[in-house]
Structures are given as C-alpha cells and as structure tokens.
Design an enzyme around this catalytic site. Structure first.
Site, PDB file in Angstrom:
ATOM      1  N   ALA A   5      -5.876  -2.083   5.300  1.00 25.46           N
ATOM      2  CA  ALA A   5      -7.274  -1.837   5.662  1.00 25.46           C
ATOM      3  C   ALA A   5      -8.103  -1.900   4.386  1.00 25.46           C
ATOM      4  CB  ALA A   5      -7.412  -0.447   6.279  1.00 25.46           C
ATOM      5  N   LYS A  58     -13.371   1.513  11.290  1.00 17.46           N
ATOM      6  CA  LYS A  58     -12.028   1.862  11.750  1.00 17.46           C
ATOM      7  C   LYS A  58     -12.051   2.206  13.242  1.00 17.46           C
ATOM      8  CE  LYS A  58      -8.655   2.612   9.516  1.00 17.46           C
ATOM      9  NZ  LYS A  58      -7.469   1.770   9.173  1.00 17.46           N
ATOM     10  N   GLY A  60       0.813  -1.230   0.000  1.00  9.27           N
ATOM     11  CA  GLY A  60       0.000   0.000   0.000  1.00  9.27           C
ATOM     12  C   GLY A  60       0.836   1.265   0.000  1.00  9.27           C
ATOM     13  N   ASP A  91      -3.719 -12.252   4.229  1.00  6.32           N
ATOM     14  CA  ASP A  91      -5.066 -11.703   4.033  1.00  6.32           C
ATOM     15  C   ASP A  91      -5.715 -11.419   5.394  1.00  6.32           C
ATOM     16  OD1 ASP A  91      -7.702 -11.151   3.410  1.00  6.32           O
ATOM     17  OD2 ASP A  91      -7.803 -12.653   1.813  1.00  6.32           O
ATOM     18  N   LEU A 133       1.216   3.740   2.296  1.00  7.03           N
ATOM     19  CA  LEU A 133       2.038   3.962   3.492  1.00  7.03           C
ATOM     20  C   LEU A 133       2.944   2.761   3.768  1.00  7.03           C
ATOM     21  CD1 LEU A 133       2.871   5.552   5.984  1.00  7.03           C
ATOM     22  CD2 LEU A 133       0.835   4.677   7.159  1.00  7.03           C
ATOM     23  N   THR A 177      -9.671   0.462   2.468  1.00 12.32           N
ATOM     24  CA  THR A 177      -9.604   1.926   2.454  1.00 12.32           C
ATOM     25  C   THR A 177     -10.576   2.547   1.451  1.00 12.32           C
ATOM     26  OG1 THR A 177      -7.770   1.790   0.888  1.00 12.32           O
ATOM     27  CG2 THR A 177      -7.188   2.023   3.207  1.00 12.32           C
ATOM     28  N   TYR A 207     -17.065   3.059   6.806  1.00  9.80           N
ATOM     29  CA  TYR A 207     -15.595   3.038   6.908  1.00  9.80           C
ATOM     30  C   TYR A 207     -15.171   3.608   8.260  1.00  9.80           C
ATOM     31  CZ  TYR A 207     -10.771   4.660   6.096  1.00  9.80           C
ATOM     32  OH  TYR A 207      -9.428   4.911   6.211  1.00  9.80           O
TER      33      TYR A 207
HETATM   34  N1  LIG Z   1      -5.164   7.274   2.201  1.00 10.31           N
HETATM   35  C1  LIG Z   1      -5.649   8.166   3.032  1.00 10.31           C
HETATM   36  O1  LIG Z   1      -5.907   9.305   2.645  1.00 10.31           O
HETATM   37  C2  LIG Z   1      -5.876   7.805   4.471  1.00 10.31           C
HETATM   38  C3  LIG Z   1      -6.461   8.772   5.322  1.00 10.31           C
HETATM   39  C4  LIG Z   1      -6.665   8.431   6.665  1.00 10.31           C
HETATM   40  C5  LIG Z   1      -6.285   7.190   7.134  1.00 10.31           C
HETATM   41  N2  LIG Z   1      -5.748   6.276   6.283  1.00 10.31           N
HETATM   42  C6  LIG Z   1      -5.359   4.962   6.825  1.00 10.31           C
HETATM   43  O2  LIG Z   1      -3.984   4.804   6.596  1.00 10.31           O
HETATM   44  C7  LIG Z   1      -3.677   3.421   6.370  1.00 10.31           C
HETATM   45  C8  LIG Z   1      -2.838   3.281   5.113  1.00 10.31           C
HETATM   46  O3  LIG Z   1      -3.560   3.818   4.026  1.00 10.31           O
HETATM   47  P1  LIG Z   1      -2.958   3.840   2.559  1.00 10.31           P
HETATM   48  O4  LIG Z   1      -3.221   5.191   1.991  1.00 10.31           O
HETATM   49  O5  LIG Z   1      -1.571   3.306   2.549  1.00 10.31           O
HETATM   50  O6  LIG Z   1      -3.962   2.819   1.875  1.00 10.31           O
HETATM   51  P2  LIG Z   1      -3.749   1.805   0.648  1.00 10.31           P
HETATM   52  O7  LIG Z   1      -2.702   2.296  -0.285  1.00 10.31           O
HETATM   53  O8  LIG Z   1      -5.137   1.547   0.160  1.00 10.31           O
HETATM   54  O9  LIG Z   1      -3.184   0.516   1.391  1.00 10.31           O
HETATM   55  C9  LIG Z   1      -3.986  -0.371   2.056  1.00 10.31           C
HETATM   56  C10 LIG Z   1      -3.416  -1.735   1.825  1.00 10.31           C
HETATM   57  O10 LIG Z   1      -4.243  -2.696   2.455  1.00 10.31           O
HETATM   58  C11 LIG Z   1      -4.268  -3.827   1.622  1.00 10.31           C
HETATM   59  N3  LIG Z   1      -5.427  -4.667   1.872  1.00 10.31           N
HETATM   60  C12 LIG Z   1      -6.727  -4.459   1.526  1.00 10.31           C
HETATM   61  N4  LIG Z   1      -7.478  -5.513   1.877  1.00 10.31           N
HETATM   62  C13 LIG Z   1      -6.638  -6.392   2.480  1.00 10.31           C
HETATM   63  C14 LIG Z   1      -6.799  -7.670   3.039  1.00 10.31           C
HETATM   64  N5  LIG Z   1      -7.994  -8.296   3.053  1.00 10.31           N
HETATM   65  N6  LIG Z   1      -5.721  -8.294   3.559  1.00 10.31           N
HETATM   66  C15 LIG Z   1      -4.500  -7.729   3.522  1.00 10.31           C
HETATM   67  N7  LIG Z   1      -4.266  -6.520   2.991  1.00 10.31           N
HETATM   68  C16 LIG Z   1      -5.331  -5.867   2.469  1.00 10.31           C
HETATM   69  C17 LIG Z   1      -4.285  -3.268   0.222  1.00 10.31           C
HETATM   70  O11 LIG Z   1      -3.857  -4.249  -0.684  1.00 10.31           O
HETATM   71  P3  LIG Z   1      -4.499  -4.325  -2.174  1.00 10.31           P
HETATM   72  O12 LIG Z   1      -4.497  -2.939  -2.704  1.00 10.31           O
HETATM   73  O13 LIG Z   1      -3.628  -5.283  -2.859  1.00 10.31           O
HETATM   74  O14 LIG Z   1      -5.899  -4.843  -1.940  1.00 10.31           O
HETATM   75  C18 LIG Z   1      -3.318  -2.105   0.351  1.00 10.31           C
HETATM   76  O15 LIG Z   1      -2.007  -2.503   0.045  1.00 10.31           O
HETATM   77  C19 LIG Z   1      -5.022   2.695   6.348  1.00 10.31           C
HETATM   78  O16 LIG Z   1      -5.240   2.121   7.607  1.00 10.31           O
HETATM   79  C20 LIG Z   1      -6.039   3.797   6.143  1.00 10.31           C
HETATM   80  O17 LIG Z   1      -7.275   3.467   6.749  1.00 10.31           O
HETATM   81  C21 LIG Z   1      -5.527   6.566   4.971  1.00 10.31           C
END
Ligand SMILES: NC(=O)c1ccc[n+]([C@@H]2O[C@H](COP(=O)([O-])OP(=O)(O)OC[C@H]3O[C@@H](n4cnc5c(N)ncnc54)[C@H](OP(=O)(O)O)[C@@H]3O)[C@@H](O)[C@H]2O)c1
Length: 323
Positions: free
Chosen positions: A60, A129, A11, A36, A13, A62, A125
């Site tokens: 997550a 969370k 992902g 998973d 982060l 997301t 969501y």
């Molecule tokens: N992005 C934002 O603006 C934002 C804002 C506030 C908080 N957050 C929080 O910050 C954290 C990191 O976000 P991010 O932006 O890095 O999100 P991201 O790029 O969507 O990364 C989330 C990762 O979780 C993986 N994932 C989804 N379903 C899964 C499963 N069943 N088992 C294992 N892995 C799974 C995804 O893999 P696949 O893509 O391969 O499915 C992806 O690599 C999350 O907890 C999110 O809630 C993000």
C-alpha cells in the site's frame, strides 16, 4: 501444497508472511520492484500467468502524510489496485486477503471499534484504504479484508525501534500520550491469519459452522472461508507514550542499557510535522476474530516483550564474539 502469492514482500508485514508461511506453503512473494500496484496491465499480465490458491496483499501507500499531497497516487495504490487484485482472484477462484487499517475510523469512540462501526475516515490515506475495501468486496464478495493497527516487527523499523533507539541515545525522550491504538506484531499476524489462508474455497467445515452459529454469527461473510471485514490486533490498547515506556521497561528488564528510563508525555497537537489528521482513538476489537477461530490474540505487552528479546537480545547474542 497450497500456493500463495504475497504482494508487498519487501514490507514490514509482507516480509514476515513470506518467511513464516514459506515454512508451510509454496510462497511467491512480490516486492515493489517486481510488481508495481500503480501498473494495472503489468499486474494483470504477471498474476494472470500464475497459478495460486490465495493472494495476500500487504502492499500500500502507507505514508499517511504523503497521501495528503499525492491523492491520485494514494487512490491508485490503496483503492484501485485492491479492486484489480480482487478481480484477478475472483477469475481464478483464489482466496483474496487484503490488509486494511484502523485509520478508516474517525477516532471519536472511546471503546474498541467493531466491524459494525461505521467507517468515517479523516485523512486521504484512510479514505483511500476504505475505498479499497469497498472496491475489493464489490469485485469479489469472498474477499477477506483484515483491518490491523500499529504494525511492528523485525523486518522493517517502526515507532518502537525509534523509541528504543532514542531512549538508548538521549537523556530525555517524549512520546504522544493522547492517541491510542494497539501495537500488533507481524509474527503474531502470520499465526493469527494462517487459518484463513488454509480455509481456501468452498463450504465451511462442520466444526467451523457450529462455532460461528454458537457465536451468533449468521452473516455469510463471517466464517473462515468466505469474505467480509475482520478486525485483528493484539489484545488491549495504549498510547504511544505507554507503548514506548513499556518497550523501554522490557529492555531494562533484559539488561539492555538505556539512557532514558522514563518516557515523557507529549501531545498530538505538538506534532507540527504531521500533515494528515490522525484518529485519536483506534483500538480494534478482535471479538469477531475470536468467535471465528476460538483463539484470542495475545496482549500487546507480551508481544512487545517478545520483540525486544528477539531483536535486541538474540541479535546481541549472535554478534557476540565466540571465545
Ligand atoms: N504500519 C502500520 O502501523 C499499519 C497500521 C494499520 C494498517 N497497516 C496496513 O498494513 C499493511 C502492511 O503495512 P506495513 O507496515 O507492512 O507497511 P510497509 O512496510 O510500508 O509495506 C508496504 C509495502 O508496500 C510497498 N509498495 C508501496 N508502493 C507500492 C507500489 N506502487 N507497488 C507495489 N508495492 C508498493 C512498499 O514497497 P517500498 O517500500 O519498496 O516502496 C512496502 O514494501 C498496509 O496495507 C497498511 O496500510 C499498517
């Protein structure tokens, strides 16, 4: 050397943490295909067999709109999985750091949200969370829950990449001007979270104790070693429109050609494709973080400029033919 496990390694982060922390720690990253979150038994078997000092969960569901229609999945991945991870870490006496979100708030406030503000999520969501935070802390009271907002970085595209791409291609680009938060750079999160990873297990050191006492922090949950909720974002706050405008301004300042130089304003209400309700205002206060670490996150404008330089200029320089 400390051994870390990072979940969500594919992902936005997670990729950044694996790369940055891999320079200092022995890091084992797991992407979706390797672990998973929807399969508790496999999680227990895989992680149970490993030795590690800290586990950071960035994975997550997301997709905020998908969560509205796939509620069971949202709660399994965002609420139950963190509980299981927290439990596994408690059993191993390992540090558990879980990434959460500004979407636990309803967005009614007009000044930065602190850890003491009541969570009142308005989407599935956000609810899932928030439930994940509660379950993780219940299973492991030394879990550290880090709420972040508008995460962006070089490893996976996000709003900023869309905005710059649109401004490079189109004469007219609009972005939402009535929703505010803080763009937060993954590379800064890697640096800012680093002290909490190394703090590990046991009593906080003397210096740290003195700093938290001086800051008036008495709860056992708030120091580098123990658990609780912590807000962490880059400094300041802005609307999506201001974010996009600044990104375009940075591109222009670096000589990157843009078709649009002025980002127009649209409203949240015009976003007919949004299924989930989003908080209108979710700027997070990093005051507690600053008290704990003695470090203030950089203003969001600085990190957007860094991102533009890194992604668009260094990328271009690297692909330029050598003559
Ligand atoms: N992005 C934002 O603006 C934002 C804002 C506030 C908080 N957050 C929080 O910050 C954290 C990191 O976000 P991010 O932006 O890095 O999100 P991201 O790029 O969507 O990364 C989330 C990762 O979780 C993986 N994932 C989804 N379903 C899964 C499963 N069943 N088992 C294992 N892995 C799974 C995804 O893999 P696949 O893509 O391969 O499915 C992806 O690599 C999350 O907890 C999110 O809630 C993000």
């Amino acid at each position: 050397m400390n051994r870390l496990v990072i979940i969500g390694a594919g992902g936005r982060l997670g990729s950044a943490l694996v790369r940055e922390w891999g320079k200092e720690f022995d890091v084992a990253g797991f992407n979706h295909a390797q672990l998973d979150l929807g399969k508790p038994e496999a999680m227990r078997a895989t992680l149970g067999a490993l030795q590690f000092d800290a586990l950071i969960n960035t994975a997550a569901q997301t997709n905020v709109d998908r969560c509205e229609t796939e509620q069971e999945e949202a709660f399994a991945l965002n609420a139950e999985a963190p509980r299981i991870l927290a439990e596994i870490c408690a059993g191993k006496n390992a540090r558990f750091i879980h990434i959460s979100t500004d979407y636990v708030f309803d967005g009614e406030k007009r000044e930065p949200y602190t850890e003491e503000d009541e969570a009142r999520p308005i989407s599935v969501y956000g609810k899932s969370k928030w439930e994940g935070e509660r379950r993780a802390l219940e299973a492991n009271d030394r879990a550290l829950i880090v709420r972040v907002s508008w995460v962006f970085g070089p490893d996976r595209p996000s709003f900023i990449d869309w905005a710059i791409g649109q401004a490079q291609e189109k004469e007219e680009v609009n972005a939402i001007a009535d929703k505010w938060a803080t763009p937060t750079y993954t590379l800064d999160l890697a640096t800012l979270l680093r002290p909490f990873v190394g703090a590990g297990i046991g009593d906080p050191g003397k210096e740290e104790k003195a700093r938290t006492e001086k800051a008036g922090i008495t709860e056992p949950g708030y120091n580098l070693s123990y658990g609780g909720i912590l807000h962490l974002a880059n400094g300041g706050g802005c609307s999506w429109q201001e974010y996009a405008q600044w990104a375009v301004d940075c591109c222009r300042a670096e000589g990157i050609p843009m078709k649009t130089t002025k980002i127009g304003k649209s409203s949240l209400a015009e976003m007919k494709s949004f299924i989930a309700k989003r908080p209108v205002y979710s700027v997070l206060s990093s005051t507690k973080y600053q008290a704990l670490t003695g470090t203030a996150p950089r203003p969001w404008q600085d990190v957007v400029r860094d991102f533009v330089r890194r992604k668009y200029l260094e990328g271009r320089a690297l692909s330029r033919p050598v003559n």
